[in-house]
Design an enzyme around this catalytic site. Structure first.
Site, PDB file in Angstrom:
ATOM      1  N   LYS A 109      22.510  29.864 -39.012  1.00 57.20           N
ATOM      2  CA  LYS A 109      21.154  29.488 -38.605  1.00 57.20           C
ATOM      3  C   LYS A 109      20.817  30.239 -37.338  1.00 57.20           C
ATOM      4  CE  LYS A 109      17.890  26.574 -40.038  1.00 57.20           C
ATOM      5  NZ  LYS A 109      17.662  26.063 -41.403  1.00 57.20           N
TER       6      LYS A 109
HETATM    7  P1  NAD Z   1       6.841  23.308 -41.092  1.00 52.07           P
HETATM    8  O1  NAD Z   1       6.846  23.833 -39.697  1.00 52.07           O
HETATM    9  O2  NAD Z   1       6.102  24.036 -42.156  1.00 52.07           O
HETATM   10  O3  NAD Z   1       6.298  21.791 -41.106  1.00 52.07           O
HETATM   11  C1  NAD Z   1       6.804  20.779 -40.293  1.00 52.07           C
HETATM   12  C2  NAD Z   1       5.849  19.591 -40.391  1.00 52.07           C
HETATM   13  O4  NAD Z   1       6.385  18.499 -39.659  1.00 52.07           O
HETATM   14  C3  NAD Z   1       4.463  19.854 -39.807  1.00 52.07           C
HETATM   15  O5  NAD Z   1       3.484  19.192 -40.583  1.00 52.07           O
HETATM   16  C4  NAD Z   1       4.553  19.199 -38.427  1.00 52.07           C
HETATM   17  O6  NAD Z   1       3.269  18.824 -37.913  1.00 52.07           O
HETATM   18  C5  NAD Z   1       5.384  18.002 -38.779  1.00 52.07           C
HETATM   19  N1  NAD Z   1       6.025  17.347 -37.644  1.00 52.07           N
HETATM   20  C6  NAD Z   1       6.655  17.905 -36.589  1.00 52.07           C
HETATM   21  N2  NAD Z   1       7.091  16.961 -35.760  1.00 52.07           N
HETATM   22  C7  NAD Z   1       6.737  15.777 -36.308  1.00 52.07           C
HETATM   23  C8  NAD Z   1       6.905  14.428 -35.921  1.00 52.07           C
HETATM   24  N3  NAD Z   1       7.514  14.096 -34.794  1.00 52.07           N
HETATM   25  N4  NAD Z   1       6.405  13.454 -36.735  1.00 52.07           N
HETATM   26  C9  NAD Z   1       5.771  13.758 -37.880  1.00 52.07           C
HETATM   27  N5  NAD Z   1       5.591  15.022 -38.282  1.00 52.07           N
HETATM   28  C10 NAD Z   1       6.066  16.007 -37.514  1.00 52.07           C
HETATM   29  O7  NAD Z   1       8.380  23.153 -41.482  1.00 52.07           O
HETATM   30  P2  NAD Z   1       9.009  23.034 -42.940  1.00 52.07           P
HETATM   31  O8  NAD Z   1       9.415  24.375 -43.391  1.00 52.07           O
HETATM   32  O9  NAD Z   1       8.135  22.183 -43.803  1.00 52.07           O
HETATM   33  O10 NAD Z   1      10.359  22.259 -42.595  1.00 52.07           O
HETATM   34  C11 NAD Z   1      10.409  20.835 -42.423  1.00 52.07           C
HETATM   35  C12 NAD Z   1      11.851  20.400 -42.462  1.00 52.07           C
HETATM   36  O11 NAD Z   1      12.435  20.792 -43.705  1.00 52.07           O
HETATM   37  C13 NAD Z   1      12.761  20.983 -41.377  1.00 52.07           C
HETATM   38  O12 NAD Z   1      13.753  20.028 -41.065  1.00 52.07           O
HETATM   39  C14 NAD Z   1      13.406  22.172 -42.074  1.00 52.07           C
HETATM   40  O13 NAD Z   1      14.634  22.546 -41.487  1.00 52.07           O
HETATM   41  C15 NAD Z   1      13.594  21.575 -43.452  1.00 52.07           C
HETATM   42  N6  NAD Z   1      13.741  22.554 -44.540  1.00 52.07           N
HETATM   43  C16 NAD Z   1      12.789  23.485 -44.773  1.00 52.07           C
HETATM   44  C17 NAD Z   1      12.963  24.357 -45.848  1.00 52.07           C
HETATM   45  C18 NAD Z   1      11.916  25.363 -46.223  1.00 52.07           C
HETATM   46  O14 NAD Z   1      12.079  26.016 -47.264  1.00 52.07           O
HETATM   47  N7  NAD Z   1      10.833  25.518 -45.483  1.00 52.07           N
HETATM   48  C19 NAD Z   1      14.112  24.294 -46.644  1.00 52.07           C
HETATM   49  C20 NAD Z   1      15.063  23.314 -46.354  1.00 52.07           C
HETATM   50  C21 NAD Z   1      14.865  22.442 -45.309  1.00 52.07           C
END
Ligand code: NAD
Length: 419
Positions: A109
């Site tokens: 990461k």
């Molecule tokens: P992103 O940045 O696109 O979205 C994150 C979302 O969470 C946004 O809507 C943001 O406003 C919201 N957020 C942030 N802090 C918050 C809080 N305190 N309360 C409520 N909402 C909050 O990110 P993403 O790619 O959707 O990733 C989200 C999670 O999923 C992360 O933990 C990431 O590691 C995990 N993840 C993402 C992927 C991927 O393919 N994008 C794959 C596996 C895991």
């Protein structure tokens, strides 16, 4: 913001689960020691001349937790809350996640401490290129393949790919995944994590006898993962009653029109103010009436503070590390099934693997093929984890860790120790 907002140390949270699963597996002591520390931790300083003309120095990390199974795989996070502990935990989770879905990858990461919403397009490009240059000796299609995570996107992946390609004097599409289609991205990658969550919801509902037609879902986070999962649920007629983002939360017991909400968010950036639901306190969202809860934002959201009040019967972890170890124990006692992050959100890395395979073959698959293969991987992994958990009388989380650790341990045994 990520880690700085909460008290739990993500690396310690990861180790607690790892140690419990390792104990149950009676893991070889040497392999245990190896996997308890990352293979490589790199900290880099990233000087950037900002638009106002002054120089700022950002801090970035790249951690490779395990290279046993193959090249490392793992996203790059741009966030003010990035810490070394968080990046280490996220790297280890990638090792376990890749092993759960049986991909030939280890775990890594990266992260840069910055607020991407305050950086101009040019500043983001300069930061990304300098960060890539700083880690360019340890990444590569056969070494370590980054991808997007919180705060990064396909444009940033395009800059990573271009910078690495310039350094190595070749077009290295397979150095990074989550790229734009024109640069060798895969069809279906953008939706993959959300689609995988939808797959898992269906398999878990079937196994634990939950009638999805009459179920209510709450999703925390409306970014890539949360909004795509919401879209799949809505299209399948599953009611999403609550949603939140970093600004606030909304709730409608009759269900939220996700297509309209996506249009609203495209214009207004946040879910707050949407006319089709009522505003509620973001902290209270997770404990509202629902059958399924999908945390899809950041770490440490389900804790000993709110676990007792959670009403969901099924939790599907879209985010990485959203549930603390204490909360796990409380929820387990209540009989809540938690599909852990290392299984539930593995759709993203699975299609990243497909992207890497397609780039290396120079031959691209139609979206239907990507989706069909993804659905197969998620289904098989769910069955394997649920069977492992049942056989050993442990939670799905510990079952998933046991499955993953056992696979990595077998590879360590076969490879032996180079001396
Ligand atoms: P992103 O940045 O696109 O979205 C994150 C979302 O969470 C946004 O809507 C943001 O406003 C919201 N957020 C942030 N802090 C918050 C809080 N305190 N309360 C409520 N909402 C909050 O990110 P993403 O790619 O959707 O990733 C989200 C999670 O999923 C992360 O933990 C990431 O590691 C995990 N993840 C993402 C992927 C991927 O393919 N994008 C794959 C596996 C895991």
């Amino acid at each position: 913001m990520t880690t700085s907002m909460h008290s739990k140390d993500p690396w310690q949270e990861m180790l607690k689960r790892f140690n419990e699963a390792a104990r149950r597996l009676d893991l070889d002591e040497g392999v245990w020691k190896i996997l308890s520390e990352p293979d490589l931790e790199l900290k880099v300083s990233i000087p950037v001349v900002m638009d106002h003309g002054k120089l700022e120095v950002f801090t970035g990390y790249r951690v490779q937790h395990s290279r046993a199974m193959g090249p490392c795989k793992g996203g790059i996070r741009y966030d003010m809350g990035v810490t070394l502990s968080e990046v280490k935990a996220l790297a280890a989770w990638m090792t376990w996640k890749c092993a759960v879905v049986n991909l030939p990858f280890g775990g890594a990461k990266g992260g840069v401490i910055c607020d991407p919403s305050r950086l101009s397009h040019r500043e983001k490009e300069v930061l990304t290129r300098r960060y890539t240059a700083a880690i360019s000796d340890i990444i590569g299609p056969d070494r370590d393949v980054p991808a997007p995570d919180v705060g990064t996107n396909e444009q940033i992946m395009a800059w990573v790919m271009d910078t690495y390609s310039m350094h190595h004097k070749e077009t290295a599409a397979a150095v990074v995944t989550g790229k734009p289609l024109l640069l060798g991205g895969s069809r279906g990658r953008a939706d993959a994590t959300g689609r995988g969550i939808f797959d898992i919801l269906q398999h878990a509902a079937h196994r634990y006898h939950l009638d999805l037609r009459n179920s209510r879902v709450i999703i925390q986070g409306f970014g890539n993962v949360g909004s795509t999962a919401a879209r799949y649920f809505h299209e399948a007629g599953i009611k999403v009653v609550g949603l939140s983002d970093v600004r606030g939360a909304i709730y409608n017991k009759d269900g939220i029109d996700i297509a309209k909400l996506r249009e609203y968010v495209a214009k207004n950036r946040f879910v707050t103010g949407f006319a089709g639901a009522e505003a509620i306190d973001a902290k209270e969202l997770l404990v509202q009436p629902c059958d399924v809860l999908v945390p899809a934002a950041i770490e440490n959201q389900i804790t000993e503070q709110n676990a007792e009040r959670i009403q969901a019967k099924l939790i599907i972890e879209g985010a990485n590390g959203p549930t603390t170890d204490e909360a796990d124990r409380i929820l387990e006692k209540k009989g809540v099934h938690i599909v852990p992050d290392i299984l539930a959100n593995a759709g993203g890395v699975t299609v990243s693997y497909f992207e890497w395979v397609q780039d290396r073959a120079g031959f691209f698959w139609p979206e239907s093929e990507v989706n069909q293969r993804l659905d197969e991987v998620m289904h098989r992994a769910f069955i394997e984890v649920a069977d492992m958990a049942e056989k050993n009388q442990v939670s799905l989380r510990i079952g998933a860790y046991m499955l993953a650790i056992d696979r990595v341990a077998q590879v360590h045994k076969l490879r032996g120790i180079y001396a």
